[in-house]
Write an enzyme that holds these catalytic residues in place. Sequence first.
Site, PDB file in Angstrom:
ATOM      1  N   THR A  43       0.851  -1.196   0.000  1.00 55.82           N
ATOM      2  CA  THR A  43       0.000   0.000   0.000  1.00 55.82           C
ATOM      3  C   THR A  43       0.884   1.242   0.000  1.00 55.82           C
ATOM      4  OG1 THR A  43      -1.838  -1.075   1.064  1.00 55.82           O
ATOM      5  CG2 THR A  43      -1.572   1.250   1.575  1.00 55.82           C
ATOM      6  N   ASP A  83      -8.970  -0.329   5.649  1.00 58.71           N
ATOM      7  CA  ASP A  83      -8.742   0.907   6.407  1.00 58.71           C
ATOM      8  C   ASP A  83      -8.315   2.085   5.534  1.00 58.71           C
ATOM      9  OD1 ASP A  83      -6.318  -0.592   5.960  1.00 58.71           O
ATOM     10  OD2 ASP A  83      -5.307   0.822   7.283  1.00 58.71           O
ATOM     11  N   GLY A 143      -0.987  -2.070   6.567  1.00 55.30           N
ATOM     12  CA  GLY A 143      -0.993  -3.305   7.338  1.00 55.30           C
ATOM     13  C   GLY A 143      -2.315  -4.007   7.164  1.00 55.30           C
TER      14      GLY A 143
HETATM   15  N1  ASP Z   1      -4.218  -1.675   4.841  1.00 55.46           N
HETATM   16  C1  ASP Z   1      -4.486  -2.222   3.548  1.00 55.46           C
HETATM   17  C2  ASP Z   1      -5.799  -2.964   3.598  1.00 55.46           C
HETATM   18  O1  ASP Z   1      -6.032  -3.672   4.549  1.00 55.46           O
HETATM   19  C3  ASP Z   1      -3.434  -3.157   3.060  1.00 55.46           C
HETATM   20  C4  ASP Z   1      -2.047  -2.648   3.164  1.00 55.46           C
HETATM   21  O2  ASP Z   1      -1.747  -1.729   3.885  1.00 55.46           O
HETATM   22  O3  ASP Z   1      -1.192  -3.193   2.459  1.00 55.46           O
HETATM   23  O4  ASP Z   1      -6.535  -2.882   2.656  1.00 55.46           O
END
Ligand code: ASP
Length: 309
Positions: free
Chosen positions: A176, A207, A228
Site C-alpha cells: 500500500t 482501512d 498493514g
Molecule cells: N491496509 C491495507 C488494507 O487492509 C493493506 C495494506 O496496507 O497493504 O486494505
Amino acid sequence: MDVNTKNIAIVIHGGAGNFKKENQTSSENVAYESALKEAVEAGYSHLEKGGTSIEAVEIAIKLLEDCPLFNAGRGSVFNSAGIVEMDASIMDGKTLDAGAVAGVQLVKNPISLSRVIMDQSDYILLNHEGALEFAKKYNLPLESEEYFKTELRYKKYLKAKKNDKAGLDHDEKMGTVGAVAFDKSGNIAAGTSTGGLNYKKYGRIGDSALIGAGTYANNKTCGISCTGLGEYFIKTSAAHQVSSLILYKGLTLDKAMHSVLFEEIKVLGGRGGMIGIDKVGNIAIDKTTTGMYYAHKSASTPLKIHISD
Ligand code: ASP
C-alpha cells in the site's frame, strides 16, 4: 518551533511486511529505492516552491500509484473475483476536509478521485460504481482492465485462488502507498491508496478508504498514513487514535504511534506500520514488521530511503 518557520517536510510509504532487503535482488532494491526517491523528491520540491501539503501528498501518491511495484493504482492486487478494486483517502489537517473512495475500478489515480470528492462534493466517501461515475463526471483518467493486470499480481492472485486464501503475499509485502506532508504555512495533509489485500473478498473495504483508520490529519496534532492488515487498523481507529493520544494525553508523535501499533494492533494479532508528521514538522515512522518501504525529507533532515531493518 513556530509553524511559520518553513520546516517543510514529507514522508511517504510503499507498504510494510515481514520482508528483508537482503532477500530481494539488488535490482529489485534499486527499483524500489528509485521509485520512492522520485515520489518523495517530487512532493518535496512542490513544497519548496510554496505548494500546499494536500498537493504534495497527491503528487507523491500519484507517482506511486503509477508505478507497478506498489499495491495501489496500476500495481493493485486482485480480489477473489479476479477484479482490481481500489481504496484511497486524503485529508486536509487545516480544515478537516476529507475525500475517499472504496472499491473503485478502472480509475488510474484513486488518490486524485479522493481529492475531487473532497473539493467538489459535500460527501466524504463514495464507493464502487458511484465513485466511478463521479470520476467520469470530473474527467479523471480511466484505464483498461489490462492496464491493471500486472503479471506479478496476477500470479499472486492465481496462487491465492488455488489455496482459496486471502491476505498477504508469501513474502508479506503489503505494498500500500501513503504520504504525509507539512507545508510552508504549517498545514498538514495525509493520504493513502491501495488495492487492499490479495484475494480479498469481493466487496471488502479496508482501512485505507476510512478516515480515522488508515488516514488522518489535523493541524492541532499530526498527519498519519497507515499500512498493514486493515481490519486491525479499523478496529483500533488507528490513525485517529494517534492524534487523540497527542491531543489528550500529551504524547509525542513517535510515542503515540508506538503505543497504537504495539499496545493495540499487535496485541490483537495485527501488524503493519505508520508514517506521520507532527504539528511542527517532525517526521516519525514505526512498524511491527521487519520491512517497510519508506522515504522522507524535510528542511532540517536530508533524504532518507528505507526498505528493511
Ligand atoms: N491496509 C491495507 C488494507 O487492509 C493493506 C495494506 O496496507 O497493504 O486494505
